[in-house]
Design a protein around this motif. Structure first.
Motif, PDB file in Angstrom:
ATOM      1  N   GLY A 382       0.860  -1.100   0.181  1.00 26.99           N
ATOM      2  CA  GLY A 382       0.121   0.185   0.098  1.00 26.99           C
ATOM      3  C   GLY A 382       0.761   1.233   0.050  1.00 26.99           C
ATOM      4  O   GLY A 382       0.239   2.246   0.570  1.00 26.99           O
ATOM      5  N   GLY A 383       1.910   1.414  -0.761  1.00 26.43           N
ATOM      6  CA  GLY A 383       2.758   2.460  -0.852  1.00 26.43           C
ATOM      7  C   GLY A 383       2.463   3.698  -1.419  1.00 26.43           C
ATOM      8  O   GLY A 383       3.077   4.470  -1.629  1.00 26.43           O
ATOM      9  N   TYR A 384       1.597   3.429  -2.497  1.00 28.50           N
ATOM     10  CA  TYR A 384       1.059   4.494  -3.483  1.00 28.50           C
ATOM     11  C   TYR A 384       0.161   5.560  -3.222  1.00 28.50           C
ATOM     12  O   TYR A 384      -0.616   4.943  -2.298  1.00 28.50           O
ATOM     13  CB  TYR A 384       0.614   3.741  -4.905  1.00 28.50           C
ATOM     14  N   PRO A 385       0.307   6.626  -3.371  1.00 29.37           N
ATOM     15  CA  PRO A 385      -0.788   7.592  -3.105  1.00 29.37           C
ATOM     16  C   PRO A 385      -2.315   7.155  -3.317  1.00 29.37           C
ATOM     17  O   PRO A 385      -3.151   7.375  -2.955  1.00 29.37           O
ATOM     18  CB  PRO A 385      -0.436   8.806  -3.940  1.00 29.37           C
ATOM     19  N   SER A 386      -2.389   6.357  -4.537  1.00 30.65           N
ATOM     20  CA  SER A 386      -3.645   5.671  -4.778  1.00 30.65           C
ATOM     21  C   SER A 386      -4.360   4.814  -4.117  1.00 30.65           C
ATOM     22  O   SER A 386      -5.554   5.014  -4.043  1.00 30.65           O
ATOM     23  CB  SER A 386      -3.327   4.976  -6.352  1.00 30.65           C
ATOM     24  N   VAL A 394     -13.980   7.610  -4.326  1.00 28.54           N
ATOM     25  CA  VAL A 394     -14.997   6.731  -4.603  1.00 28.54           C
ATOM     26  C   VAL A 394     -16.081   6.915  -3.805  1.00 28.54           C
ATOM     27  O   VAL A 394     -17.355   7.089  -3.979  1.00 28.54           O
ATOM     28  CB  VAL A 394     -14.813   5.279  -4.413  1.00 28.54           C
ATOM     29  N   SER A 395     -15.783   7.198  -2.367  1.00 28.87           N
ATOM     30  CA  SER A 395     -16.609   7.424  -1.241  1.00 28.87           C
ATOM     31  C   SER A 395     -17.348   8.754  -1.601  1.00 28.87           C
ATOM     32  O   SER A 395     -18.567   9.053  -1.524  1.00 28.87           O
ATOM     33  CB  SER A 395     -15.846   7.791   0.033  1.00 28.87           C
ATOM     34  N   PHE A 396     -16.639   9.764  -1.885  1.00 26.84           N
ATOM     35  CA  PHE A 396     -17.299  11.054  -2.168  1.00 26.84           C
ATOM     36  C   PHE A 396     -18.084  11.339  -3.631  1.00 26.84           C
ATOM     37  O   PHE A 396     -19.223  11.852  -3.651  1.00 26.84           O
ATOM     38  CB  PHE A 396     -15.866  12.194  -2.245  1.00 26.84           C
ATOM     39  N   LEU A 397     -17.699  10.591  -4.461  1.00 28.69           N
ATOM     40  CA  LEU A 397     -18.602  10.542  -5.800  1.00 28.69           C
ATOM     41  C   LEU A 397     -19.468   9.264  -6.232  1.00 28.69           C
ATOM     42  O   LEU A 397     -19.747   9.268  -7.229  1.00 28.69           O
ATOM     43  CB  LEU A 397     -17.270  10.787  -7.025  1.00 28.69           C
ATOM     44  N   LYS A 398     -19.505   8.418  -5.384  1.00 30.83           N
ATOM     45  CA  LYS A 398     -20.349   7.090  -5.574  1.00 30.83           C
ATOM     46  C   LYS A 398     -21.482   7.336  -6.020  1.00 30.83           C
ATOM     47  O   LYS A 398     -22.211   6.895  -6.921  1.00 30.83           O
ATOM     48  CB  LYS A 398     -20.235   6.485  -4.243  1.00 30.83           C
ATOM     49  N   ALA A 399     -22.107   8.579  -5.489  1.00 29.33           N
ATOM     50  CA  ALA A 399     -23.585   8.832  -5.757  1.00 29.33           C
ATOM     51  C   ALA A 399     -23.849   9.194  -7.402  1.00 29.33           C
ATOM     52  O   ALA A 399     -24.681   8.925  -8.043  1.00 29.33           O
ATOM     53  CB  ALA A 399     -24.282  10.087  -5.300  1.00 29.33           C
ATOM     54  N   ALA A 400     -22.778  10.014  -7.933  1.00 33.47           N
ATOM     55  CA  ALA A 400     -22.752  10.131  -9.488  1.00 33.47           C
ATOM     56  C   ALA A 400     -22.698   9.098 -10.260  1.00 33.47           C
ATOM     57  O   ALA A 400     -23.170   9.059 -11.609  1.00 33.47           O
ATOM     58  CB  ALA A 400     -21.527  11.075  -9.627  1.00 33.47           C
ATOM     59  N   SER A 401     -22.137   8.004  -9.856  1.00 31.93           N
ATOM     60  CA  SER A 401     -21.966   6.762 -10.729  1.00 31.93           C
ATOM     61  C   SER A 401     -23.367   5.830 -10.783  1.00 31.93           C
ATOM     62  O   SER A 401     -23.455   4.932 -11.446  1.00 31.93           O
ATOM     63  CB  SER A 401     -21.047   5.843 -10.272  1.00 31.93           C
ATOM     64  N   VAL A 402     -24.248   6.230  -9.864  1.00 30.93           N
ATOM     65  CA  VAL A 402     -25.415   5.475  -9.796  1.00 30.93           C
ATOM     66  C   VAL A 402     -26.174   5.762 -11.047  1.00 30.93           C
ATOM     67  O   VAL A 402     -27.169   5.064 -11.484  1.00 30.93           O
ATOM     68  CB  VAL A 402     -26.363   5.879  -8.323  1.00 30.93           C
ATOM     69  N   VAL A 403     -26.480   7.025 -11.418  1.00 32.91           N
ATOM     70  CA  VAL A 403     -27.109   7.653 -12.455  1.00 32.91           C
ATOM     71  C   VAL A 403     -26.567   7.469 -13.729  1.00 32.91           C
ATOM     72  O   VAL A 403     -25.423   8.066 -13.853  1.00 32.91           O
ATOM     73  CB  VAL A 403     -27.734   9.055 -12.352  1.00 32.91           C
ATOM     74  N   PRO A 404     -26.796   6.638 -14.881  1.00 37.02           N
ATOM     75  CA  PRO A 404     -26.036   6.759 -16.055  1.00 37.02           C
ATOM     76  C   PRO A 404     -25.897   7.935 -16.669  1.00 37.02           C
ATOM     77  O   PRO A 404     -26.925   8.596 -17.012  1.00 37.02           O
ATOM     78  CB  PRO A 404     -26.963   5.622 -17.026  1.00 37.02           C
ATOM     79  N   GLY A 405     -24.685   8.273 -16.925  1.00 38.05           N
ATOM     80  CA  GLY A 405     -24.532   9.505 -17.593  1.00 38.05           C
ATOM     81  C   GLY A 405     -24.443  10.754 -17.036  1.00 38.05           C
ATOM     82  O   GLY A 405     -24.230  11.700 -17.625  1.00 38.05           O
ATOM     83  N   ALA A 433     -14.891   8.835 -11.428  1.00 35.62           N
ATOM     84  CA  ALA A 433     -14.321   8.251 -10.178  1.00 35.62           C
ATOM     85  C   ALA A 433     -15.223   7.864  -8.984  1.00 35.62           C
ATOM     86  O   ALA A 433     -14.842   7.862  -7.909  1.00 35.62           O
ATOM     87  CB  ALA A 433     -13.360   9.606  -9.454  1.00 35.62           C
ATOM     88  N   GLY A 434     -16.515   7.706  -9.284  1.00 32.69           N
ATOM     89  CA  GLY A 434     -17.283   7.022  -8.325  1.00 32.69           C
ATOM     90  C   GLY A 434     -17.241   5.496  -8.321  1.00 32.69           C
ATOM     91  O   GLY A 434     -18.060   4.868  -7.346  1.00 32.69           O
ATOM     92  N   THR A 435     -16.407   4.848  -9.050  1.00 29.54           N
ATOM     93  CA  THR A 435     -16.285   3.537  -8.855  1.00 29.54           C
ATOM     94  C   THR A 435     -14.785   3.292  -8.951  1.00 29.54           C
ATOM     95  O   THR A 435     -13.834   4.011  -9.275  1.00 29.54           O
ATOM     96  CB  THR A 435     -16.888   2.697 -10.095  1.00 29.54           C
ATOM     97  N   PHE A 436     -14.432   2.125  -8.477  1.00 31.57           N
ATOM     98  CA  PHE A 436     -12.873   1.771  -8.178  1.00 31.57           C
ATOM     99  C   PHE A 436     -12.198   1.930  -9.383  1.00 31.57           C
ATOM    100  O   PHE A 436     -11.288   2.380  -9.653  1.00 31.57           O
ATOM    101  CB  PHE A 436     -12.596   0.624  -7.312  1.00 31.57           C
ATOM    102  N   VAL A 486      -8.090  -1.355   0.441  1.00 34.62           N
ATOM    103  CA  VAL A 486      -6.669  -1.596   0.116  1.00 34.62           C
ATOM    104  C   VAL A 486      -6.357  -2.849  -0.698  1.00 34.62           C
ATOM    105  O   VAL A 486      -5.745  -2.683  -1.751  1.00 34.62           O
ATOM    106  CB  VAL A 486      -5.954  -1.922   1.541  1.00 34.62           C
ATOM    107  N   SER A 487      -7.121  -3.948  -0.323  1.00 37.17           N
ATOM    108  CA  SER A 487      -6.770  -4.962  -1.542  1.00 37.17           C
ATOM    109  C   SER A 487      -7.690  -4.624  -2.928  1.00 37.17           C
ATOM    110  O   SER A 487      -6.811  -5.284  -3.966  1.00 37.17           O
ATOM    111  CB  SER A 487      -7.514  -6.291  -0.877  1.00 37.17           C
ATOM    112  N   ARG A 488      -8.595  -3.972  -3.013  1.00 36.53           N
ATOM    113  CA  ARG A 488      -8.911  -3.450  -4.137  1.00 36.53           C
ATOM    114  C   ARG A 488      -8.094  -2.689  -5.087  1.00 36.53           C
ATOM    115  O   ARG A 488      -7.842  -3.008  -6.369  1.00 36.53           O
ATOM    116  CB  ARG A 488     -10.331  -2.884  -4.273  1.00 36.53           C
ATOM    117  N   VAL A 489      -7.566  -1.701  -4.299  1.00 36.82           N
ATOM    118  CA  VAL A 489      -6.372  -1.055  -5.136  1.00 36.82           C
ATOM    119  C   VAL A 489      -5.071  -1.833  -5.303  1.00 36.82           C
ATOM    120  O   VAL A 489      -4.785  -1.771  -6.451  1.00 36.82           O
ATOM    121  CB  VAL A 489      -6.000   0.257  -4.536  1.00 36.82           C
TER     122      VAL A 489
END
Length: 602
Positions: A382-386, A394-405, A433-436, A486-489
């Motif tokens: 887990g050493g990268y800034p990513s 993802v936490s902040f923009l998750k809502a934007a990914s729910v509505v297509p487009g 950025a609403g999804t990993f 952590v494991s997803r990234v």
């Protein structure tokens, strides 16, 4: 470490294997194997195997390839190292197998004779190999779980060809050179061509952790997966240990990997920077009793007396662990002289790898044939800034990914309202950025998809993006879901940036100098051991545990040093070498270098 190639005319109507083509393909890879060469054609003339050898284990002629089983049924050509081959050999001998060499190559023949395709599950190492079964008339190919070793193939419907390099397949003269829009667009997106694509439609990569069986008459079957980074992270997450201290677990696991990766009949050195990963590796080399410790550090004249100069702190690490320390300084004139060689050695275009080219050159100058690298430490610990940025986005923009487009509409609107005030990356956050997978695309891309119409033909871009299916492909590399952020990234970084760029760059840059680069932190057994604890590597905990893994921990000056990466003053050099103004920002340097490399690659 070697170069391998072969051809199988599996259709009755196909021409027999051309020995001249086989040799031309093999000898395009001479730098990969300067210690010897072999070629073999079956009696029927429909199967041929080639090999270029870099002798690391069993330096005698008994280790030469292609290698045959005692009864002549199986023949193998192999690139890589099997680190647990001594344990496998003892087990096979206990079951009655008789060996004629001391090489790890012969292990593959005995295992395949006994277990067939299932033998891949027994192997610990980096590998790409092909085994011919003269009785079954099949050709079996396999590539290691991380994809450390490359393996490419082309199938024209009558003949199946493979090699360690794309350029080697082309050198044989029988593989078409039609460009693949997916490879071209993928390079401009990422700075490296994403697997399984290459720059050519007819050439594909054998996927990491997969095998392929080619049968007489019917040809190649679909690749079969036998290992997956995401699957290990998912499965092992269920067995996550409670409050057990991670320090001793990390120490034991990385020490075990280090011990395995030091197996050789030649000297094994190490690339030493001022960072935690390589410093910890050197400390562990000492801990496992490796007496002849040779550490090579690359320095650049432009970095002298700046924070980017790694040589002084690397010298402290070398003294701490009793290593012979070699500092090799490079400057602009050597880069300019080497640039044509660098571009020629790149099997596929890459915006990285120049640093590894110079480190490999320095290691070979002092007589090393094997060097360890700290590559993989950031992806595992887990050493990268990513690891911090992507979950936050993802936490902040998750809502934007729910509505297509919705995200795309927000990005387009923002770009129109303030076309010059907002950076493309910031705009891309709204769309992706609403999804990993989407956030990872924003974090790692060199050009964003909506920027590419300024540098690529619209038709090529449309076809390339359609073939790439970028977000779908990224999602596949973190499926099954590793459960924790952590494991997803980690899965995304390991199966994309590390595999397509870092590992591939290590391969071509090292092999160009006849140097085998080993990566103890890129080890599937290490991944299995640490996966249950990876959710606890948040923040600095993972890298701190690695820094404390040697019996004499790394000093605070190393642990607390700002992360700089293994840098090269490429902006200034490229500005002079290509007569172009050096861009001010790192992203602009990457984009300019990407275009330069692509144009040079033809």
């Amino acid at each position: 470490m070697c170069g391998i190639n072969g051809a199988y005319s599996y259709r009755p109507a196909a021409l027999e294997v051309d020995r001249g083509e086989l040799l031309a393909t093999r000898d395009q890879m001479t730098a990969r194997g300067p210690d010897g060469a072999g070629v073999w054609l079956s009696d029927c003339g429909r199967l041929g195997l080639g090999h270029r050898r870099l002798a690391i284990i069993d330096l005698s002629e008994a280790g030469a390839q292609p290698m045959h089983s005692a009864d002549g049924r199986f023949t193998v050509t192999f690139n890589g190292e099997i680190y647990n081959y001594l344990d496998l050999r003892r087990s096979l001998e206990a079951r009655g197998h008789i060996f004629r060499s001391h090489s790890d190559t012969e292990i593959l023949l005995h295992l395949y004779a006994e277990k067939g395709a299932e033998m891949v599950h027994d192997l610990r190492g980096m590998f790409a190999f092909a085994i011919w079964d003269a009785h079954a008339r099949t050709l079996f190919l396999a590539r290691d779980p991380y994809g450390i070793k490359p393996l490419y193939y082309a199938d024209d419907g009558g003949a199946f060809r493979f090699a360690s390099q794309v350029k080697a397949l082309l050198a044989g003269g029988a593989v078409a050179r039609e460009p693949d829009p997916a490879g071209i667009v993928g390079f401009h997106l990422w700075g490296a061509v994403p697997e399984p694509f290459t720059l050519y439609r007819d050439v594909k990569a054998v996927p990491a952790g997969h095998s392929i069986l080619v049968r007489e008459g019917s040809g190649a079957e679909a690749p079969v997966a036998f290992a997956s980074i995401a699957a290990v992270l998912c499965e092992r997450a269920r067995a996550a240990a409670g409050r057990q201290e991670i320090g001793p677990v990390v120490r034991d696991a990385v020490r075990d990997s280090m011990r395995a990766h030091l197996l050789a009949d030649v000297d094994v050195g190490i690339f030493l920077s001022a960072g935690i990963d390589s410093g910890a590796m050197l400390g562990l080399m000492r801990d496992v009793g490796h007496a002849r410790r040779i550490a090579v550090t690359v320095a650049f004249r432009e970095f002298r007396a700046t924070a980017e100069d790694e040589a002084p702190l690397a010298a402290e690490i070398a003294r701490l662990y009793g290593a012979r320390h070699i500092v090799r300084t490079f400057e602009k004139s050597e880069f300019e002289a080497d640039l044509p060689l660098i571009l020629d050695a790149m099997d596929q275009p890459s915006i990285d790898g120049v640093n590894t080219w110079f480190a490999s050159k320095a290691a070979r100058e002092v007589g090393l044939k094997v060097a360890l690298s700290g590559l993989g430490g950031d992806e595992l610990f887990g050493g990268y800034p990513s690891f911090r940025q992507i979950p936050r986005w993802v936490s902040f923009l998750k809502a934007a990914s729910v509505v297509p487009g919705a995200g795309r509409a927000a990005r387009v609107l923002a770009s129109r309202l303030a076309p010059a005030a907002v950076s493309p990356k910031a705009l891309a956050l709204l769309e992706y950025a609403g999804t990993f997978p989407g956030a990872y695309l924003v974090r790692r891309s060199v050009f964003l998809p909506f920027q590419l119409d300024t540098v690529l033909d619209p038709g090529l871009l449309r076809d390339g993006l359609a073939r790439l299916q970028t977000l779908k492909s990224l999602r596949a590399t973190m499926t099954p879901d590793p459960k924790t952020a952590v494991s997803r990234v980690s899965a995304l970084e390991s199966a994309n940036y590390m595999r397509n760029q870092l590992l591939r760059d290590a391969d071509w840059a090292g092999m160009a100098h006849g140097l085998e680069i080993r990566t103890p932190l890129v080890d599937f057994e290490l991944l299995k051991a640490l996966a249950p604890y990876q959710h606890r590597f948040r923040g600095v905990a993972g890298k701190q545990a690695l820094a404390e893994a040697p019996s004499v921990p790394l000093p605070d000056a190393v642990v607390n040093r700002s992360k700089s990466g293994f840098g090269v003053p490429i902006g200034a050099w490229l500005a002079r070498a290509a007569q172009m103004k050096a861009p001010a920002r790192k992203g602009d340097v990457s984009r300019a270098w990407a275009l330069h490399v692509y144009q040079a690659s033809g």
